[in-house]
Write an enzyme that holds these catalytic residues in place. Structure first.
Site, PDB file in Angstrom:
ATOM      1  N   TYR A 136      65.852 -25.996 103.240  1.00 47.04           N
ATOM      2  CA  TYR A 136      66.165 -27.419 103.201  1.00 47.04           C
ATOM      3  C   TYR A 136      66.491 -27.964 101.818  1.00 47.04           C
ATOM      4  CZ  TYR A 136      61.029 -27.500 102.657  1.00 47.04           C
ATOM      5  OH  TYR A 136      59.746 -27.255 102.285  1.00 47.04           O
ATOM      6  N   CYS A 170      32.436 -23.634 151.801  1.00 46.06           N
ATOM      7  CA  CYS A 170      32.274 -24.356 150.542  1.00 46.06           C
ATOM      8  C   CYS A 170      33.102 -25.642 150.575  1.00 46.06           C
ATOM      9  CB  CYS A 170      32.696 -23.481 149.373  1.00 46.06           C
ATOM     10  SG  CYS A 170      32.671 -24.346 147.792  1.00 46.06           S
ATOM     11  N   CYS A 174      28.411 -25.571 146.997  1.00 44.06           N
ATOM     12  CA  CYS A 174      27.815 -25.172 148.275  1.00 44.06           C
ATOM     13  C   CYS A 174      26.606 -24.270 148.102  1.00 44.06           C
ATOM     14  CB  CYS A 174      28.855 -24.495 149.157  1.00 44.06           C
ATOM     15  SG  CYS A 174      29.332 -22.865 148.574  1.00 44.06           S
ATOM     16  N   LYS A 186      56.374 -39.259 110.814  1.00 45.22           N
ATOM     17  CA  LYS A 186      55.599 -38.298 111.594  1.00 45.22           C
ATOM     18  C   LYS A 186      55.639 -38.646 113.087  1.00 45.22           C
ATOM     19  CE  LYS A 186      53.306 -35.509 109.736  1.00 45.22           C
ATOM     20  NZ  LYS A 186      52.214 -35.342 108.793  1.00 45.22           N
ATOM     21  N   CYS A 241      27.093 -21.381 143.392  1.00 51.01           N
ATOM     22  CA  CYS A 241      28.190 -22.342 143.464  1.00 51.01           C
ATOM     23  C   CYS A 241      27.636 -23.770 143.327  1.00 51.01           C
ATOM     24  CB  CYS A 241      28.939 -22.207 144.782  1.00 51.01           C
ATOM     25  SG  CYS A 241      30.181 -23.500 145.002  1.00 51.01           S
ATOM     26  N   CYS A 288      33.216 -18.394 143.878  1.00 51.78           N
ATOM     27  CA  CYS A 288      32.234 -18.747 144.894  1.00 51.78           C
ATOM     28  C   CYS A 288      32.574 -17.941 146.134  1.00 51.78           C
ATOM     29  CB  CYS A 288      32.326 -20.240 145.191  1.00 51.78           C
ATOM     30  SG  CYS A 288      31.587 -20.672 146.777  1.00 51.78           S
ATOM     31  N   GLU A 346      66.615 -34.587 108.863  1.00 56.20           N
ATOM     32  CA  GLU A 346      66.286 -33.197 109.200  1.00 56.20           C
ATOM     33  C   GLU A 346      64.973 -33.141 109.956  1.00 56.20           C
ATOM     34  OE1 GLU A 346      65.932 -31.464 105.323  1.00 56.20           O
ATOM     35  OE2 GLU A 346      67.923 -32.151 104.738  1.00 56.20           O
ATOM     36  N   ASP A 359      57.096 -27.538 111.149  1.00 55.39           N
ATOM     37  CA  ASP A 359      55.664 -27.434 110.910  1.00 55.39           C
ATOM     38  C   ASP A 359      55.328 -25.986 110.585  1.00 55.39           C
ATOM     39  OD1 ASP A 359      53.113 -28.213 110.659  1.00 55.39           O
ATOM     40  OD2 ASP A 359      52.716 -28.485 112.794  1.00 55.39           O
ATOM     41  N   LYS A 393      61.324 -32.078 110.639  1.00 56.88           N
ATOM     42  CA  LYS A 393      60.281 -31.617 109.719  1.00 56.88           C
ATOM     43  C   LYS A 393      59.570 -30.449 110.392  1.00 56.88           C
ATOM     44  CE  LYS A 393      56.514 -33.320 106.852  1.00 56.88           C
ATOM     45  NZ  LYS A 393      55.532 -32.280 107.090  1.00 56.88           N
TER      46      LYS A 393
HETATM   47  S1  IVH Z   1      61.716 -31.729 101.697  1.00 62.26           S
HETATM   48  C1  IVH Z   1      60.883 -33.361  97.847  1.00 62.26           C
HETATM   49  N1  IVH Z   1      62.563 -31.156 104.091  1.00 62.26           N
HETATM   50  O1  IVH Z   1      57.042 -30.955 104.636  1.00 62.26           O
HETATM   51  C2  IVH Z   1      61.172 -32.687  99.078  1.00 62.26           C
HETATM   52  N2  IVH Z   1      60.285 -30.774 103.574  1.00 62.26           N
HETATM   53  O2  IVH Z   1      55.171 -33.024 103.731  1.00 62.26           O
HETATM   54  C3  IVH Z   1      59.984 -32.043  99.686  1.00 62.26           C
HETATM   55  N3  IVH Z   1      58.988 -29.798 105.385  1.00 62.26           N
HETATM   56  O3  IVH Z   1      55.948 -29.339 101.736  1.00 62.26           O
HETATM   57  C4  IVH Z   1      60.265 -31.242 100.869  1.00 62.26           C
HETATM   58  N4  IVH Z   1      60.635 -29.677 106.829  1.00 62.26           N
HETATM   59  O4  IVH Z   1      56.641 -27.935 103.752  1.00 62.26           O
HETATM   60  C5  IVH Z   1      61.520 -31.175 103.263  1.00 62.26           C
HETATM   61  N5  IVH Z   1      63.443 -30.650 106.159  1.00 62.26           N
HETATM   62  C6  IVH Z   1      62.404 -30.669 105.336  1.00 62.26           C
HETATM   63  C7  IVH Z   1      61.133 -30.214 105.704  1.00 62.26           C
HETATM   64  C8  IVH Z   1      60.090 -30.291 104.789  1.00 62.26           C
HETATM   65  C9  IVH Z   1      59.357 -29.430 106.603  1.00 62.26           C
HETATM   66  C10 IVH Z   1      57.621 -29.698 104.848  1.00 62.26           C
HETATM   67  C11 IVH Z   1      57.516 -28.999 103.523  1.00 62.26           C
HETATM   68  C12 IVH Z   1      56.851 -29.968 102.598  1.00 62.26           C
HETATM   69  C13 IVH Z   1      56.159 -30.869 103.541  1.00 62.26           C
HETATM   70  C14 IVH Z   1      55.944 -32.224 102.914  1.00 62.26           C
END
Ligand code: IVH
Length: 678
Positions: free
Chosen positions: A229, A436, A415, A318, A412, A430, A117, A121, A119
């Site tokens: 999730y 210039c 110039c 990451k 400037c 300028c 999945e 932000d 992640k």
């Molecule tokens: S699972 C035990 N799935 O990442 C499972 N987390 O670094 C814990 N996050 O606090 C979370 N996308 O805020 C999971 N597909 C995803 C996620 C996800 C973002 C974030 C979440 C968590 C943090 C952990």
């Protein structure tokens, strides 16, 4: 047939509105025009006002509650909200796979199923549903205790106030991420800038700030999203036995899940998924900072268990960070083609967003004031995708004692001419114009560039020398260069000099639109230049046109018309044009195209995904020049969608509505058909 009772009518409207909401916010698939939605909502609100007994907390009219809260209440999570371990490269991900297999006593070459999945932000939250009705929303907090944000969560349209379908546990705690899509973030900051308010550093901060509003009416104005999730607590019901099936089940109950989620087998496929998403990261409509891998079988997850704050069955790989802290060493001032003086941050080199960054624009004095930045400060630098690096904020706590204020030059820096700030403009300019050196160089760079006069072999270094040695001070000077002057220059042999002279000669045969564009008139880009050429047909007609006549050209507003007239009224600039023509620069006559007969007049187009031969903004400009309107979203009124790789919901929507979709190759061909070459 008897007329529906108010009760039946309210129920019908609620169901209809919920269905539309679900299609729009959870499936990304709008099915009715906004006006129809608004009409139904008004009818429901009216009914509920006339018959208060019909009012229910999970009615779609009840997303925004009453008065602002006085403060936040703490919520203790029944089951802790865990965090994730991180992997920063493929080796660390492979180690994770190995550890999992060892713990499960499986052969090292076993290809286990992983749910992959993106992640997101954003901010981790928990939603508690009792008997299918949303009872509480809470932040993760420290994992054990968070804050009650029910009032704000209710305003998020992709959070159902009532679950759909049936079969859900009596108590169901859904977990996921609340985030602000990139477009919403940009719009929010644009509004803040307009009002002179503080902007948000990134979408994540904006989402966090929005969820911390005590007044839900403010939250409701911002397009937060929720993507689920996992499931935490559940009672009085059963759940599927695999992570992927849980996601599917949540989706059926009306919750939004990430459409990029995918089940793969084995480490190699996990690695490939990472590469694919990393490549598409910038084209996604929301920020992601990595990929989460979860052992798909819940039974195996249970066997693996957790250590302190993180499960052993999941890991986050990451992406390279898009923000880093570095030091502002100095601020220098650059003078651009139009004389704009831009402060540029010289930074201690830092690796961010996949490249080493040592310069970043600070835009103008307003921006410096807004950031409150001083030389010597620690600053956060952001580089996302192809966007130029930005200084987004100052780490105030790390300001050194000897930090110095940024001082703007009073003349400037190139110039020495006076600097002026135009009313309503944050930019200092300028006033040296053609005298210039910086403006001369920038104007020449633009004049010779590929899309302007397209003169090969005239790079930045050569332009520097030509201007510094006072061999050339404007574009016309290029055509009077002699071979001996060139061969006297650094790194310029006889062959290169001949080649350059040939290229200069060849460039004299050009087109009116290229010529207009090459002049570098403020705000006159390629598309505008083309429209001007087609509208007036000749330089004489164009340069004699009144402001009113200029305004009749598609794409030309009062500001552009004013810049054009200023150019034509400037004897010095017009003198350069005359010299260019006297030197032999010429073009064939253009057939005049009357306004309102552009080939794509009356059509609405949408551009989505990433394009190779041009940026999306170029694509947009080309379409507009051909008369099309360019919209940000697909609707029944869309004429055609240009879809590049990475196109997502807009493409799906177009396909569903049966709207024409073309790829970039077809688009380029279509442009060529209408005389636009790239
Ligand atoms: S699972 C035990 N799935 O990442 C499972 N987390 O670094 C814990 N996050 O606090 C979370 N996308 O805020 C999971 N597909 C995803 C996620 C996800 C973002 C974030 C979440 C968590 C943090 C952990």
């Amino acid at each position: 047939m008897t007329a529906a009772s108010p009760e039946q009518e309210a129920a019908r409207l609620r169901e209809q509105l919920e269905q539309w909401n679900y299609q729009y916010y959870v499936l990304d698939d709008p099915s009715v025009p906004d006006a129809e939605y608004d009409r139904a909502m008004r009818q429901l609100v009216e009914l509920e006002t006339q018959h208060p007994a019909l009012l229910r907390p999970d009615s779609p009219s009840q997303r925004v509650g009453g008065e602002p809260l006085a403060g936040f209440t703490q919520v203790r999570h029944e089951l802790p909200m865990l965090s994730l371990d991180n992997a920063f490269n493929a080796d660390e991900l492979e180690d994770f796979n190995r550890r999992v297999l060892e713990r499960l006593k499986l052969a090292p070459d076993t290809e286990l199923e992983f749910a992959c999945e993106p992640k997101l932000d954003g901010i981790a939250v928990s939603l508690l549903y009792r008997d299918g009705v949303l009872e509480r929303g809470a932040t993760r907090g420290d994992g054990t205790t968070g804050e009650d944000i029910t009032h704000n969560v209710r305003t998020i349209q992709s959070v159902p106030l009532r679950l759909r379908g049936s079969g859900y546990p009596q108590v169901l705690e859904v977990r996921g991420e609340i985030y602000l899509p990139k477009a919403g973030f940009e719009a929010l900051n644009a509004r803040a800038r307009e009002k002179g308010e503080k902007t948000f550093v990134n979408p994540r901060n904006a989402a966090a700030g929005t969820l911390r509003q005590l007044d839900a009416r403010l939250t409701a104005e911002r397009p937060l999203q929720m993507c689920c999730y996992s499931v935490g607590l559940y009672q009085g019901g059963a759940l599927p036995e695999r992570q992927s099936d849980i996601l599917e089940q949540l989706h059926q109950w009306g919750l939004r899940i990430n459409p990029e989620s995918k089940v793969v087998r084995g480490f190699a496929a996990c690695d490939a998924y990472y590469d694919e998403l990393a490549q598409r990261r910038d084209a996604l409509p929301y920020d992601i900072d990595g990929i989460v891998y979860k052992v798909n079988e819940l039974a195996l997850q249970e066997q693996l268990g957790a250590v302190s704050r993180a499960p052993r069955w999941a890991i986050a790989r990451k992406f390279p960070a898009q923000e880093e802290v570095t030091r502002l060493l100095a601020v220098e001032f650059q003078v651009g083609r139009t004389g704009a003086v831009t402060p540029v941050a010289r930074l201690e080199p830092v690796f961010v967003g996949g490249v080493t960054v040592s310069n970043a624009t600070l835009h103008n004095s307003d921006e410096i004031e807004r950031l409150g930045v001083m030389v010597g400060d620690s600053v956060i630098v952001r580089r996302a995708g192809d966007v130029i690096p930005q200084v987004v904020s100052v780490v105030q706590a790390e300001r050194p004692d000897d930090a110095r204020a940024v001082v703007f030059p009073s003349a400037c820096p190139v110039c020495g001419s006076a600097l002026e700030r135009e009313p309503d403009e944050a930019v200092l300019r300028c006033m040296g114009g053609l005298v210039c050196g910086a403006q001369q160089k920038a104007a020449l760079r633009h004049f010779v560039s590929r899309r302007a006069m397209d003169i090969d072999g005239l790079g930045d270094k050569l332009i520097e020398q030509l201007v510094d040695q006072q061999l050339v001070d404007n574009a016309a000077g290029l055509f009077h260069l002699e071979k001996t002057q060139l061969t006297n220059l650094e790194r310029m042999g006889e062959k290169s000099a001949d080649k350059l002279l040939k290229a200069l000669e060849a460039s004299k045969h050009t087109t009116l639109e290229r010529f207009i564009f090459a002049l570098g008139i403020r705000e006159v880009g390629e598309a505008t230049a083309r429209n001007l050429a087609r509208h007036f047909g000749s330089w004489e007609a164009l340069s004699a046109a009144s402001e009113e006549a200029l305004l009749a050209v598609p794409d030309v507003g009062p500001v552009v018309a004013d810049h054009l007239r200023q150019f034509f009224d400037d004897a010095g600039l017009m003198g350069v044009v005359e010299q260019l023509r006297a030197a032999g620069v010429h073009w064939p006559d253009v057939e005049v195209v009357a306004a309102q007969t552009l080939p794509l007049d009356g059509q609405t187009w949408v551009v989505t995904g990433s394009l190779q031969a041009m940026g999306r903004s170029d694509a947009k400009a080309h379409l507009q020049a051909l008369g099309a309107k360019v919209a940000g979203s697909v609707s029944a009124k869309t004429h055609c969608v240009v879809a590049g790789p990475g196109a997502g919901s807009k493409l799906a929507k177009a396909e569903q509505l049966g709207i024409d979709v073309i790829d970039e190759a077809a688009f380029v061909a279509l442009l060529a058909e209408h005389g636009v070459t790239l």
